[in-house]
Design a protein around this motif. Structure first.
Motif, PDB file in Angstrom:
ATOM      1  N   THR A   1      29.990 -35.210 -38.107  1.00 46.75           N
ATOM      2  CA  THR A   1      29.922 -34.435 -39.336  1.00 46.75           C
ATOM      3  C   THR A   1      30.296 -35.288 -40.539  1.00 46.75           C
ATOM      4  OG1 THR A   1      32.202 -33.690 -39.069  1.00 46.75           O
ATOM      5  CG2 THR A   1      30.469 -32.315 -38.117  1.00 46.75           C
ATOM      6  N   THR A   2      29.843 -34.883 -41.690  1.00 47.19           N
ATOM      7  CA  THR A   2      30.239 -35.489 -42.951  1.00 47.19           C
ATOM      8  C   THR A   2      30.754 -34.380 -43.845  1.00 47.19           C
ATOM      9  OG1 THR A   2      27.981 -35.232 -43.771  1.00 47.19           O
ATOM     10  CG2 THR A   2      28.550 -37.348 -42.780  1.00 47.19           C
ATOM     11  N   ASP A   3      31.419 -34.734 -44.912  1.00 44.43           N
ATOM     12  CA  ASP A   3      31.998 -33.743 -45.801  1.00 44.43           C
ATOM     13  C   ASP A   3      30.920 -33.176 -46.725  1.00 44.43           C
ATOM     14  OD1 ASP A   3      33.553 -32.137 -47.355  1.00 44.43           O
ATOM     15  OD2 ASP A   3      34.555 -33.767 -48.429  1.00 44.43           O
ATOM     16  N   THR A   4      30.575 -31.934 -46.498  1.00 42.09           N
ATOM     17  CA  THR A   4      29.575 -31.278 -47.346  1.00 42.09           C
ATOM     18  C   THR A   4      30.151 -30.009 -47.969  1.00 42.09           C
ATOM     19  OG1 THR A   4      28.713 -30.125 -45.394  1.00 42.09           O
ATOM     20  CG2 THR A   4      27.615 -32.169 -46.027  1.00 42.09           C
ATOM     21  N   SER A   5      31.468 -30.009 -48.153  1.00 44.36           N
ATOM     22  CA  SER A   5      32.134 -28.811 -48.672  1.00 44.36           C
ATOM     23  C   SER A   5      31.687 -28.463 -50.082  1.00 44.36           C
ATOM     24  CB  SER A   5      33.658 -29.006 -48.642  1.00 44.36           C
ATOM     25  OG  SER A   5      34.035 -30.158 -49.397  1.00 44.36           O
ATOM     26  N   ASP A   6      31.146 -29.455 -50.809  1.00 41.02           N
ATOM     27  CA  ASP A   6      30.688 -29.184 -52.171  1.00 41.02           C
ATOM     28  C   ASP A   6      29.237 -28.724 -52.203  1.00 41.02           C
ATOM     29  OD1 ASP A   6      29.789 -31.653 -51.292  1.00 41.02           O
ATOM     30  OD2 ASP A   6      29.732 -32.515 -53.311  1.00 41.02           O
ATOM     31  N   ILE A   7      28.605 -28.603 -51.037  1.00 42.22           N
ATOM     32  CA  ILE A   7      27.200 -28.185 -50.973  1.00 42.22           C
ATOM     33  C   ILE A   7      27.073 -26.756 -50.454  1.00 42.22           C
ATOM     34  CG2 ILE A   7      24.919 -28.690 -50.010  1.00 42.22           C
ATOM     35  CD1 ILE A   7      25.840 -31.599 -49.667  1.00 42.22           C
TER      36      ILE A   7
ATOM     37  N   GLU B   1      25.628 -29.836 -41.345  1.00 37.80           N
ATOM     38  CA  GLU B   1      25.620 -31.014 -42.209  1.00 37.80           C
ATOM     39  C   GLU B   1      24.312 -31.789 -42.119  1.00 37.80           C
ATOM     40  OE1 GLU B   1      28.154 -30.001 -40.378  1.00 37.80           O
ATOM     41  OE2 GLU B   1      29.586 -29.521 -41.978  1.00 37.80           O
TER      42      GLU B   1
ATOM     43  N   ALA C   1      22.066 -31.457 -45.135  1.00 42.99           N
ATOM     44  CA  ALA C   1      22.649 -31.776 -46.436  1.00 42.99           C
ATOM     45  C   ALA C   1      21.608 -32.152 -47.492  1.00 42.99           C
ATOM     46  CB  ALA C   1      23.692 -32.884 -46.290  1.00 42.99           C
ATOM     47  N   GLN C   2      20.693 -33.070 -47.182  1.00 42.11           N
ATOM     48  CA  GLN C   2      19.707 -33.498 -48.179  1.00 42.11           C
ATOM     49  C   GLN C   2      18.785 -32.357 -48.575  1.00 42.11           C
ATOM     50  OE1 GLN C   2      18.065 -37.644 -48.073  1.00 42.11           O
ATOM     51  NE2 GLN C   2      18.846 -37.641 -45.974  1.00 42.11           N
TER      52      GLN C   2
ATOM     53  N   VAL D   1      20.845 -30.038 -50.815  1.00 38.50           N
ATOM     54  CA  VAL D   1      21.078 -30.609 -52.152  1.00 38.50           C
ATOM     55  C   VAL D   1      19.853 -30.385 -53.036  1.00 38.50           C
ATOM     56  CG1 VAL D   1      21.296 -32.791 -53.400  1.00 38.50           C
ATOM     57  CG2 VAL D   1      22.824 -32.295 -51.494  1.00 38.50           C
TER      58      VAL D   1
ATOM     59  N   SER E   1      16.562 -33.798 -42.465  1.00 38.57           N
ATOM     60  CA  SER E   1      16.867 -34.691 -43.584  1.00 38.57           C
ATOM     61  C   SER E   1      15.611 -35.264 -44.238  1.00 38.57           C
ATOM     62  CB  SER E   1      17.767 -35.837 -43.108  1.00 38.57           C
ATOM     63  OG  SER E   1      17.134 -36.580 -42.078  1.00 38.57           O
TER      64      SER E   1
END
Length: 299
Positions: free
Chosen positions: A24-30, A57, A60-61, A64, A260
């Motif tokens: 996982t990566t940090d996507t808390s702002d998405i 996650e 994510a792209q 975004v 992605s």
């Protein structure tokens, strides 16, 4: 012993995404931003549904791109499971499909409550698309869904590019071993499994919902491509889109990379915004940079 070793090796290939890349990566702002204010013409929240041995996650792209266009995006990780794939960090979507579908239902309600919306738009990959069908057709969730955009969905199961003929008998002979090494959610997606046979008796679609199903001839996991083709009932708006044929500049679109992929991201937005009965994306719809910042939709 040889047969057991063959079972271990073969059933381990059932997961539709490599667990080694599931970190996982940090996507808390998405995702899941309760303070998000959508654009005036994009008030329906978008809920992402990942696939097997994956996580939110991975989207994510794609998310975004939608968020930049004015959408509020939500996600959740489902199907933690108890088999070997679930031992890897960030590997979800491995549990029993019936349980995972109920998780989807609970998260739809979570998003509705958090946003005050009456409906959600669902964007789903692989097993996630299968869960969308199950949620609507079996669990009665259709009234909660405005649009569904799916990518490489296993609506009708998979033959894993022909290897299912070998894997299915092994999985039936050693069900507990198969479930441990591949996860119940992967085994249940084989096209002759009881879960798939039951779902095949139900309609693919429901009237009043706009569906866009994206698939790729380079996909060797959700196979044959017909597994991703939705049959429309009266009153359902359905577009089945061959990504590579519709968007020649996309290159090969492989199953593990779909979430992605930027062409998929552009077509995701097209699916959420296309007008009723527009079932053929033009070349502008294949590129995020060519899409307008504000695009109206009639639903």
């Amino acid at each position: 012993m040889h047969r057991i070793l063959s079972t271990i090796l073969l059933t381990a290939t059932l997961a539709s995404a490599p667990v080694a890349s599931a970190a996982t990566t940090d996507t808390s702002d998405i995702f899941n931003d309760a303070s998000c204010v959508p654009a005036a013409d994009k008030t329906t929240p978008v809920l992402y549904v990942h696939g097997t041995s994956a996580n939110t996650e991975k989207w994510a792209q794609n998310a975004v791109a939608l968020k930049a266009a004015g959408y509020c995006v939500w996600g959740f990780n489902y199907g933690r499971g108890s088999g070997l794939p679930s031992l890897f960090p960030g590997s979800y979507g491995n549990a029993d499909i019936n349980s995972s579908a109920r998780e989807l239902a609970r998260n739809v309600e979570r998003v509705k409550e958090a946003t005050g919306a009456d409906q959600v738009d669902l964007v789903a990959h692989s097993q996630g698309g299968l869960l969308v069908k199950k949620y609507i057709a079996e669990l009665g969730g259709g009234d909660n869904v405005r649009r569904a955009v799916t990518v490489g969905a296993t609506f009708h199961g998979t033959d894993l590019n022909g290897t299912g003929k070998i894997l299915s008998p092994i999985a039936r002979a050693f069900p507990r071993l198969a479930a441990f090494f591949a996860g119940p959610g992967a085994v249940q997606q084989l096209n002759d499994s009881p879960v798939i046979q039951a779902l095949n008796t139900l309609p693919d679609t429901q009237a009043g919902i706009v569906y866009t199903s994206l698939y790729s001839p380079s996909d060797t996991t959700a196979t044959p491509n017909s597994t991703s083709i939705l049959q429309a009932v009266d009153g359902a708006d359905v577009a089945n889109i061959n990504i590579e044929a519709s968007c020649p500049n996309s290159g090969r679109v492989l199953h593990p990379n779909m979430q992605s992929d930027l062409t998929v991201a552009a077509l995701t937005r097209w699916g959420l915004e296309r007008t009723a009965d527009d079932c053929t994306p033009n070349q502008r719809a294949c590129s995020l940079s060519a899409l307008p910042e504000v695009a109206g939709a009639d639903r």
